[in-house]
Design a protein around this motif. Structure first.
Motif, PDB file in Angstrom:
ATOM      1  N   LEU A 104      46.131  50.409  41.654  1.00  0.00           N
ATOM      2  CA  LEU A 104      44.744  50.193  41.277  1.00  0.00           C
ATOM      3  C   LEU A 104      43.961  49.907  42.547  1.00  0.00           C
ATOM      4  N   LEU A 105      42.849  50.566  42.670  1.00  0.00           N
ATOM      5  CA  LEU A 105      42.001  50.370  43.843  1.00  0.00           C
ATOM      6  C   LEU A 105      40.591  50.017  43.393  1.00  0.00           C
ATOM      7  N   TRP A 106      39.958  49.133  44.115  1.00  0.00           N
ATOM      8  CA  TRP A 106      38.571  48.804  43.859  1.00  0.00           C
ATOM      9  C   TRP A 106      37.951  48.291  45.145  1.00  0.00           C
ATOM     10  N   ARG A 107      36.650  48.296  45.170  1.00  0.00           N
ATOM     11  CA  ARG A 107      35.929  47.863  46.363  1.00  0.00           C
ATOM     12  C   ARG A 107      35.843  46.345  46.387  1.00  0.00           C
ATOM     13  N   ARG A 108      36.234  45.779  47.500  1.00  0.00           N
ATOM     14  CA  ARG A 108      36.207  44.323  47.631  1.00  0.00           C
ATOM     15  C   ARG A 108      34.777  43.795  47.825  1.00  0.00           C
ATOM     16  N   ASP A 109      33.897  44.645  48.288  1.00  0.00           N
ATOM     17  CA  ASP A 109      32.533  44.191  48.559  1.00  0.00           C
ATOM     18  C   ASP A 109      31.614  44.304  47.343  1.00  0.00           C
ATOM     19  N   ARG A 110      32.180  44.620  46.186  1.00  0.00           N
ATOM     20  CA  ARG A 110      31.391  44.717  44.951  1.00  0.00           C
ATOM     21  C   ARG A 110      32.031  43.846  43.876  1.00  0.00           C
ATOM     22  N   ALA A 111      31.202  43.259  43.054  1.00  0.00           N
ATOM     23  CA  ALA A 111      31.713  42.446  41.952  1.00  0.00           C
ATOM     24  C   ALA A 111      32.239  43.360  40.843  1.00  0.00           C
ATOM     25  N   LEU A 112      33.368  42.989  40.303  1.00  0.00           N
ATOM     26  CA  LEU A 112      33.935  43.752  39.188  1.00  0.00           C
ATOM     27  C   LEU A 112      33.309  43.292  37.882  1.00  0.00           C
ATOM     28  N   SER A 113      33.238  44.199  36.939  1.00  0.00           N
ATOM     29  CA  SER A 113      32.760  43.836  35.605  1.00  0.00           C
ATOM     30  C   SER A 113      33.806  42.937  34.956  1.00  0.00           C
ATOM     31  N   PRO A 114      33.433  42.168  33.946  1.00  0.00           N
ATOM     32  CA  PRO A 114      34.427  41.345  33.252  1.00  0.00           C
ATOM     33  C   PRO A 114      35.571  42.185  32.665  1.00  0.00           C
ATOM     34  N   ALA A 115      35.255  43.375  32.156  1.00  0.00           N
ATOM     35  CA  ALA A 115      36.297  44.237  31.593  1.00  0.00           C
ATOM     36  C   ALA A 115      37.264  44.704  32.679  1.00  0.00           C
ATOM     37  N   ALA A 116      36.743  45.081  33.842  1.00  0.00           N
ATOM     38  CA  ALA A 116      37.605  45.519  34.937  1.00  0.00           C
ATOM     39  C   ALA A 116      38.474  44.370  35.429  1.00  0.00           C
ATOM     40  N   SER A 117      37.904  43.183  35.547  1.00  0.00           N
ATOM     41  CA  SER A 117      38.684  42.014  35.974  1.00  0.00           C
ATOM     42  C   SER A 117      39.803  41.715  34.988  1.00  0.00           C
ATOM     43  N   ARG A 118      39.505  41.807  33.705  1.00  0.00           N
ATOM     44  CA  ARG A 118      40.527  41.549  32.680  1.00  0.00           C
ATOM     45  C   ARG A 118      41.628  42.609  32.741  1.00  0.00           C
ATOM     46  N   PHE A 119      41.241  43.867  32.933  1.00  0.00           N
ATOM     47  CA  PHE A 119      42.229  44.936  33.041  1.00  0.00           C
ATOM     48  C   PHE A 119      43.164  44.683  34.218  1.00  0.00           C
ATOM     49  N   ILE A 120      42.604  44.301  35.352  1.00  0.00           N
ATOM     50  CA  ILE A 120      43.419  44.027  36.531  1.00  0.00           C
ATOM     51  C   ILE A 120      44.371  42.869  36.265  1.00  0.00           C
ATOM     52  N   ASP A 121      43.884  41.837  35.596  1.00  0.00           N
ATOM     53  CA  ASP A 121      44.758  40.704  35.247  1.00  0.00           C
ATOM     54  C   ASP A 121      45.899  41.157  34.336  1.00  0.00           C
ATOM     55  N   CYS A 122      45.593  41.983  33.356  1.00  0.00           N
ATOM     56  CA  CYS A 122      46.636  42.497  32.448  1.00  0.00           C
ATOM     57  C   CYS A 122      47.616  43.381  33.201  1.00  0.00           C
ATOM     58  N   TYR A 123      47.093  44.221  34.077  1.00  0.00           N
ATOM     59  CA  TYR A 123      47.950  45.103  34.880  1.00  0.00           C
ATOM     60  C   TYR A 123      48.921  44.286  35.719  1.00  0.00           C
ATOM     61  N   ARG A 124      48.400  43.266  36.384  1.00  0.00           N
ATOM     62  CA  ARG A 124      49.264  42.422  37.220  1.00  0.00           C
ATOM     63  C   ARG A 124      50.324  41.696  36.382  1.00  0.00           C
TER      64      ARG A 124
END
Length: 128
Positions: A104-124
């Motif tokens: 999973l890749l995302w830009r560190r200089d941009r805030a993630l949406s709540p849905a994207a943050s939750r997806f990343i947490d589930c993925y991890r």
């Protein structure tokens, strides 16, 4: 691997990759084309010349049912019921190659949406 029940290679324990390479193939567009290519390369052959990427399971199954010359690489869970009903035939073969891991890749200089943050947490949490 699955085919129309009338396909000459249906039920073959060790399929002949030279014959398989000459057949038209249907694959899901996400990772299946690469997986299919890896299998043919591992068998010492080039990727099948005739391959069609279709994202609809229903369309793939319909095409398999109508054309006894076409083959598809489908997950076993999707093919199980149509095989049991005799609508398609299974080519008794287990894929030997593995897909490389994905990231999973995302830009560190941009805030993630709540849905994207939750997806990343589930993925991890589920990552092996």
């Amino acid at each position: 691997m699955v085919a129309n029940p009338r396909h000459a290679l249906a039920g073959v324990v060790q399929p002949d990759f030279t014959r398989l390479a000459a057949q038209p193939w249907i694959v899901y567009p996400v990772s299946m084309p690469r997986l299919l290519e890896q299998e043919f390369v591992a068998a010492g052959l080039a990727q099948p010349v005739k391959s069609l990427e279709i994202s609809s399971t229903y369309a793939i199954l319909a095409m398999l049912g109508r054309d006894d010359g076409v083959l598809a690489l489908l997950p076993e869970g999707i093919a199980r019921d149509p095989v049991a009903r005799g609508e398609i035939a299974r080519i008794d073969y287990r894929v030997l190659t593995q897909n490389p891991p994905f990231e999973l890749l995302w830009r560190r200089d941009r805030a993630l949406s709540p849905a994207a943050s939750r997806f990343i947490d589930c993925y991890r949490a589920c990552a092996v």
